[in-house]
Enzyme design. Structure first.
Site, PDB file in Angstrom:
ATOM      1  CB  CYS A   1      -0.904  -0.030   1.231  1.00 14.70           C
ATOM      2  SG  CYS A   1      -1.733   1.529   1.568  1.00 14.70           S
TER       3      CYS A   1
ATOM      4  CB  CYS B   1      -4.986   6.445  -2.881  1.00 11.72           C
ATOM      5  SG  CYS B   1      -3.691   5.299  -3.268  1.00 11.72           S
TER       6      CYS B   1
ATOM      7  CB  THR C   1      -3.729   3.779   5.325  1.00 10.28           C
ATOM      8  OG1 THR C   1      -4.444   2.588   5.589  1.00 10.28           O
ATOM      9  CG2 THR C   1      -2.736   3.523   4.207  1.00 10.28           C
TER      10      THR C   1
ATOM     11  CD  GLU D   1      -2.381  -0.054   7.585  1.00 10.00           C
ATOM     12  OE1 GLU D   1      -1.573  -0.915   8.019  1.00 10.00           O
ATOM     13  OE2 GLU D   1      -2.516   0.177   6.374  1.00 10.00           O
TER      14      GLU D   1
ATOM     15  CG  HIS E   1     -10.069   4.660  -0.359  1.00  9.89           C
ATOM     16  ND1 HIS E   1      -8.972   5.291  -0.897  1.00  9.89           N
ATOM     17  CD2 HIS E   1      -9.575   3.743   0.504  1.00  9.89           C
ATOM     18  CE1 HIS E   1      -7.868   4.783  -0.374  1.00  9.89           C
ATOM     19  NE2 HIS E   1      -8.202   3.840   0.479  1.00  9.89           N
TER      20      HIS E   1
ATOM     21  CE1 TYR F   1      -8.680   0.604  -0.765  1.00 10.80           C
ATOM     22  CE2 TYR F   1      -9.069  -1.681  -0.182  1.00 10.80           C
ATOM     23  CZ  TYR F   1      -8.682  -0.415   0.176  1.00 10.80           C
ATOM     24  OH  TYR F   1      -8.268  -0.166   1.452  1.00 10.80           O
TER      25      TYR F   1
ATOM     26  CB  CYS G   1      -3.934   0.224  -4.956  1.00 11.41           C
ATOM     27  SG  CYS G   1      -5.084  -0.413  -3.722  1.00 11.41           S
TER      28      CYS G   1
ATOM     29  CD  GLU H   1      -5.216  -1.141   2.841  1.00 12.63           C
ATOM     30  OE1 GLU H   1      -4.382  -1.482   1.983  1.00 12.63           O
ATOM     31  OE2 GLU H   1      -5.137  -0.090   3.480  1.00 12.63           O
TER      32      GLU H   1
HETATM   33 FE1  SF4 Z   1      -3.354   1.912   0.043  1.00  9.01          FE
HETATM   34 FE2  SF4 Z   1      -4.782   1.093  -2.032  1.00  9.01          FE
HETATM   35 FE3  SF4 Z   1      -5.879   2.727  -0.213  1.00  9.01          FE
HETATM   36 FE4  SF4 Z   1      -3.985   3.585  -1.938  1.00  9.01          FE
HETATM   37  S1  SF4 Z   1      -6.074   2.864  -2.442  1.00  9.01           S
HETATM   38  S2  SF4 Z   1      -4.104   4.015   0.248  1.00  9.01           S
HETATM   39  S3  SF4 Z   1      -2.661   1.806  -2.053  1.00  9.01           S
HETATM   40  S4  SF4 Z   1      -5.182   0.622   0.094  1.00  9.01           S
HETATM   41 FE    FE Z   2      -6.726   1.341   2.064  1.00 11.30          FE
END
Ligand code: SF4
Ligand code: FE
Length: 483
Positions: free
Chosen positions: A100, A104, A191, A257, A292, A296, A299, A447
Site C-alpha cells: 500500500c 491515495c 493508513t 497503519e 476509495h 481498490y 492498487c 485491507e
Molecule cells: Fe493503500 Fe490502495 Fe488505499 Fe492507496 S487505495 S491508500 S494503495 S489501500
Molecule cells: Fe486502504
C-alpha cells in the site's frame, strides 16, 4: 514550487516533529526506523515515478487552479479520463511497491471535500469551499502527501455518536472559540499517517441532528500539538529488525497503519471544512468511500500483478510450470485480477460532474468493485499458496542459509530445478509469504476486506443504488402482469 524528488520528500518528512509510539516507546527517528522505513519508501515511489520520464504523463497533470504541473495524487478530477488515469496510476504504483503506497487516501478525501464543501456552502452560506480550495492549492504547490482520516473507533455499534457512553469514541468538537475549534477523539487504522505532511479528518457515518458536534471536518499538519500516533502491529513486523532482508520477502516496501489520537487539538477557522451541518456528513462519507472503493480497482490489481508473477516464477523454480493445472490456476488468477481492474475502469468511465465541477465515479459500480475486492484477492492468494507449496511457510531462515555448517544442507535439500539457485527459490517463496501472510498481507488481503469499508458497507450501497424497483417493473412488463 516544483514537484519534490523522492529524496526531497523523505527529507521533508524528516523535518516534521511527529509524536509516534511503537512497542510502548516514543520513536525518535521514524524516518530511519527499520520497521517504518519500508512504508515511507512506498510513498516515496509516488514521487519517484512522477520524475521518471516513462511515467510522468500518468503521474502528473496540470492543475486547473494554478496552471502548474502537479502530482496526480493532489489532483481534483476534471473528467472521466482523469478518473481512469487515477486507477491506472494506482495499478502502476502497486506493481512497483507490492504494498500500500498510502497517498491515495488524501487524493480521495480531496475530491470528496471539493464537491461536498461546495454544496454545504450553497445551502448555508458558509466558507468551507474556499477554505478547502486554499488548503488544496497549498498541498498541490508544495507537492504534499495528505492522509485522509475517517474511521472512528465507534464503541457500541448500536448507538449513535452522541449516545455513546464515552463521548470521545467518535471525534468531536469540545470547544468553539472565535479563532477556531478544539477537537477530541481518535481515528483508527490510519493508513500512511506517519508518512504524511497533513491529515484531513472527516466524519465516519451519516449523522442526525443530535450529532452536531460530531459532524466536523478539517485539516491539520502532522506536528500539531495534541496529535499523536500509536503504530499498529503487522504479522512478521519484527523480521525487519533481524538484519536478514531475504526473510522479509519484500524488504524495501511496505504499508503502515496507526491509531491516531486527537487529544484536544486546535483547528483554526480557515482549516475547517464542515462544522455542525449534520446532513452533509453522510454525503462526505459516501463520496470519499466511493472514490476509495474505485481506488481498490487499481492498487490491489497492481499488487495482484506482482503476486501472480511471483506464483508463476515459483512454479518455474519448482519445475511445475508446464503442468496443465498450474497453467490453469495462473489463468484463473489473471482472470480474477483483471475483473477487479474492469470494475475500477468501469466506475471511472461512467463518472459524471458534480455541482462543483469535479468528477465523481459511478457509485454503484465503485461499490461492486470493492465488494469484489473483498473476495478475489483471497482466491488469488489461495491459488498462489497452492502453486508455491508448503515451503513458503516452513523454509529455514536466511541465517541458517548463510551459516557455515548448515548452509550447505539448506542449499542442497531445498533446491528446485537445476539451473536456479536455492537462494532465488527461497526469495520468491518469501515474497509470496510476505504478500499472503506477512506485513504486505495487511495491505493486500485484510485491507481488501476492510479497507475503504467492510463488505457490508458496500452491500448497503448496492441495495440503495441497485434500483430493484425498476428491475421488478421490467419483469412484470415482460410477463404481461397488470396489477
Ligand atoms: Fe493503500 Fe490502495 Fe488505499 Fe492507496 S487505495 S491508500 S494503495 S489501500
Ligand atoms: Fe486502504
Amino acid at each position: 514550487m516544483a514537484l519534490m524528488t523522492g529524496e526531497e520528500y523523505i527529507e521533508s518528512i524528516r523535518k516534521i516533529n511527529m509524536e509516534i509510539y511503537m512497542f510502548g516507546e516514543k520513536v525518535e527517528n521514524p524516518v530511519d526506523n527499520p520497521i517504518l522505513r519500508p512504508s515511507l519508501n512506498s510513498v516515496r515511489m509516488t514521487y519517484d515515478l512522477a520524475q521518471d520520464p516513462e511515467h510522468a504523463d500518468l503521474m502528473t497533470v496540470t492543475s486547473p487552479f494554478t496552471g502548474n504541473k502537479i502530482n496526480r495524487f493532489t489532483h481534483i478530477h476534471q473528467s472521466t479520463d482523469d478518473l481512469r488515469n487515477k486507477v491506472k496510476m494506482q495499478r502502476l504504483c502497486g506493481q512497483k511497491t507490492a504494498a500500500c503506497f498510502q497517498r491515495c487516501v488524501g487524493m480521495d478525501a480531496f475530491n470528496a471535500e471539493y464537491s461536498t464543501t461546495y454544496e454545504v456552502d450553497k445551502k448555508y452560506g458558509t466558507n468551507y469551499h474556499e477554505n478547502f480550495k486554499k488548503f488544496m492549492i497549498y498541498c498541490q504547490e508544495n507537492d504534499l502527501t495528505v492522509d485522509g482520516a475517517m474511521t472512528d473507533p465507534k464503541g457500541d455499534r448500536s448507538k449513535a455518536p452522541h449516545a455513546q457512553e464515552d463521548p470521545d469514541l467518535y471525534l468531536h468538537v469540545v470547544e468553539r472559540r472565535p479563532d477556531g475549534i478544539v477537537v477530541r477523539g481518535a481515528k483508527a487504522h490510519q493508513t500512511g499517517i506517519c508518512n504524511s505532511h497533513e491529515v484531513i479528518v472527516m466524519p465516519t457515518i451519516s449523522m442526525g441532528p443530535d450529532d452536531k458536534d460530531y459532524a466536523v471536518s478539517f485539516a491539520v499538519p502532522l506536528d500539531t500539538k495534541g496529535l499523536f500516533m500509536i503504530i499498529g502491529r503487522q504479522s512478521c513486523d519484527t523480521r525487519k529488525l533481524e538484519g536478514s532482508p531475504m526473510d522479509v520477502g519484500n524488504s524495501e516496501f511496505g504499508g503502515v497503519e496507526a491509531l491516531t489520537i486527537f487529544d484536544d487539538v486546535f483547528v483554526p477557522n480557515d482549516r475547517i471544512f464542515l462544522n455542525g451541518e449534520t446532513e452533509y456528513a453522510g454525503m462526505l462519507v459516501e463520496r470519499f468511500a466511493g472514490y476509495h472503493r474505485q481506488s481498490y480497482g487499481g492498487c490491489k490489481v497492481g499488487v495482484g500483478d506482482v503476486l501472480i508473477g511471483a506464483a508463476a516464477v515459483a512454479a518455474e523454480y519448482n519445475g511445475a510450470q508446464k503442468a496443465s493445472h498450474v497453467k490453469d490456476k495462473l489463468i484463473e488468477m489473471m482472470h480474477l485480477n483483471e475483473t477487479l481492474y474492469c470494475c475500477g475502469i468501469a466506475c471511472s468511465a461512467e463518472g459524471y460532474p458534480t455541482e462543483a465541477g469535479n468528477y465523481m465515479i459511478d457509485l454503484l459500480l465503485a461499490n461492486v468493485c470493492k465488494q469484489n475486492v473483498t473476495r478475489f484477492p483471497y482466491e488469488i492468494v489461495r491459488l498462489a499458496e497452492d502453486i508455491a507449496g508448503g515451503l513458503m511457510v516452513t523454509a529455514p531462515s536466511e541465517k541458517d542459509f548463510r551459516d557455515p555448517k548448515l548452509g550447505k544442507y539448506v542449499d542442497k535439500y531445498l533446491k528446485g530445478v537445476g539451473d536456479v539457485s536455492t537462494e532465488n527459490r527461497l526469495r520468491i517463496l518469501r515474497l509470496i509469504e510476505n504478500m499472503s501472510l506477512g506485513t504486505a498481507a495487511v495491505g493486500y488481503r485484510t485491507e481488501s476486506m476492510h479497507g475503504a469499508g467492510s463488505p457490508q458497507a458496500q452491500r448497503i450501497m448496492i441495495q440503495r443504488q441497485g434500483n430493484l424497483g425498476y428491475k421488478k417493473q421490467l419483469a412484470k412488463a415482460i410477463a404481461h402482469i397488470e396489477e
